[in-house]
Design an enzyme around this catalytic site. Structure first.
Site, PDB file in Angstrom:
ATOM      1  N   PRO A  83       0.808  -1.232   0.000  1.00 21.48           N
ATOM      2  CA  PRO A  83       0.000   0.000   0.000  1.00 21.48           C
ATOM      3  C   PRO A  83       0.837   1.275   0.000  1.00 21.48           C
ATOM      4  O   PRO A  83       1.790   1.411   0.772  1.00 21.48           O
ATOM      5  CB  PRO A  83      -0.815  -0.133   1.284  1.00 21.48           C
ATOM      6  CG  PRO A  83      -0.987  -1.612   1.441  1.00 21.48           C
ATOM      7  CD  PRO A  83       0.325  -2.202   0.988  1.00 21.48           C
ATOM      8  N   CYS A  84       0.460   2.201  -0.854  1.00 25.99           N
ATOM      9  CA  CYS A  84       1.252   3.414  -1.053  1.00 25.99           C
ATOM     10  C   CYS A  84       0.659   4.641  -0.362  1.00 25.99           C
ATOM     11  O   CYS A  84       1.288   5.699  -0.348  1.00 25.99           O
ATOM     12  CB  CYS A  84       1.390   3.704  -2.548  1.00 25.99           C
ATOM     13  SG  CYS A  84      -0.187   4.100  -3.363  1.00 25.99           S
ATOM     14  N   GLN A  85      -0.545   4.507   0.218  1.00 26.38           N
ATOM     15  CA  GLN A  85      -1.239   5.687   0.725  1.00 26.38           C
ATOM     16  C   GLN A  85      -0.444   6.467   1.769  1.00 26.38           C
ATOM     17  O   GLN A  85      -0.536   7.696   1.854  1.00 26.38           O
ATOM     18  CB  GLN A  85      -2.601   5.291   1.314  1.00 26.38           C
ATOM     19  CG  GLN A  85      -3.593   4.771   0.285  1.00 26.38           C
ATOM     20  CD  GLN A  85      -3.525   3.267   0.147  1.00 26.38           C
ATOM     21  OE1 GLN A  85      -2.509   2.648   0.438  1.00 26.38           O
ATOM     22  NE2 GLN A  85      -4.625   2.663  -0.291  1.00 26.38           N
ATOM     23  N   PHE A  87       2.685   6.915   1.855  1.00 28.94           N
ATOM     24  CA  PHE A  87       3.857   7.562   1.261  1.00 28.94           C
ATOM     25  C   PHE A  87       3.482   8.539   0.151  1.00 28.94           C
ATOM     26  O   PHE A  87       4.300   9.362  -0.244  1.00 28.94           O
ATOM     27  CB  PHE A  87       4.806   6.502   0.673  1.00 28.94           C
ATOM     28  CG  PHE A  87       5.165   5.423   1.643  1.00 28.94           C
ATOM     29  CD1 PHE A  87       5.835   5.719   2.817  1.00 28.94           C
ATOM     30  CD2 PHE A  87       4.834   4.106   1.383  1.00 28.94           C
ATOM     31  CE1 PHE A  87       6.169   4.719   3.721  1.00 28.94           C
ATOM     32  CE2 PHE A  87       5.161   3.099   2.261  1.00 28.94           C
ATOM     33  CZ  PHE A  87       5.834   3.404   3.447  1.00 28.94           C
ATOM     34  N   SER A  88       2.259   8.425  -0.335  1.00 29.20           N
ATOM     35  CA  SER A  88       1.823   9.238  -1.468  1.00 29.20           C
ATOM     36  C   SER A  88       1.878  10.728  -1.138  1.00 29.20           C
ATOM     37  O   SER A  88       1.507  11.155  -0.043  1.00 29.20           O
ATOM     38  CB  SER A  88       0.399   8.849  -1.881  1.00 29.20           C
ATOM     39  OG  SER A  88      -0.094   9.723  -2.865  1.00 29.20           O
TER      40      SER A  88
END
Length: 210
Positions: A83-85, A87-88
């Site tokens: 999941p990138c949320q 770091f986005s």
């Protein structure tokens, strides 16, 4: 990524599989996906439709236990984009202070268990391909530094100030290379920058692929 197709890969396990982008991208290769791990209903239904013979493990946090209990086979390559949320650049950027950010380190547990079994069978360490957003470089909790160190086999995190947007680390467990790739240079009609990390045993040179 010229050297990619010379890698000695036969079997793959996919984490955070989505709708199976990796399986689609490599459909012309003689590589067999042994398992997916996708928890969302819509994406899981797409996987079931297109790849009915590949088991979906759903919650990929179970992978180390499933591997150690011989419930699923070890594989030559584990790939995934955790999941990138957290770091986005468009998100709250909480990094490891976000449960989703911590899944970056949970990914390492699956990799380690997979290699533990491979080494017992006198096989080389497997390949690892990980993908995430460019925001991992600006994460204040340095999840990327911890992730790189864990892959390489170091106890101390790689200091954030020492991490450039492309590089290689040669470690006691694995050599690790990373760089940013932009989808607009690979046939997509949009700019979509992503960080790709490739790793395997110390005799492997991931920089020749990336």
């Amino acid at each position: 990524m010229k050297g990619w197709f010379t890698l000695k890969i036969k079997t793959i396990g996919s984490v955070c599989s989505g709708i199976g982008s990796a399986a689609y991208a490599w459909k012309n290769k003689n590589w067999e996906f042994k398992w997916f791990a996708e928890i969302e209903e819509f994406q899981s239904n797409v996987l079931k439709h297109h790849y009915p013979d590949v088991q979906n493990l759903n919650d990929w946090l179970k992978i180390p236990t499933l591997l150690s209990g011989s419930k699923i086979p070890e594989v030559d390559l584990i790939c995934g984009g955790t999941p990138c949320q957290s770091f986005s650049l468009a998100g709250l950027k909480k990094g490891l202070d976000d449960e989703r950010g911590n899944l970056t380190l949970e990914f390492l547990k699956a990799v380690e268990e997979n290699d533990k079994i491979r080494l017992k069978k006198n096989k080389k360490r497997g390949f690892v391909l990980w993908e995430n957003v460019e925001g991992v470089f600006s994460d204040k909790t340095n999840a990327f530094g911890l992730f790189l160190a864990g892959l390489a086999g170091y106890d101390e995190e790689i200091p954030k100030q020492d991490i450039e947007k492309h590089g290689i680390i040669k470690g006691p467990k694995r050599n690790v290379a990373w760089r940013i790739l932009d989808s607009k240079f690979f046939g997509s009609p949009q700019q979509r920058k992503r960080v790709f990390v490739l790793a395997s045993d110390p005799k492997f040179h991931p920089e020749n692929v990336l």
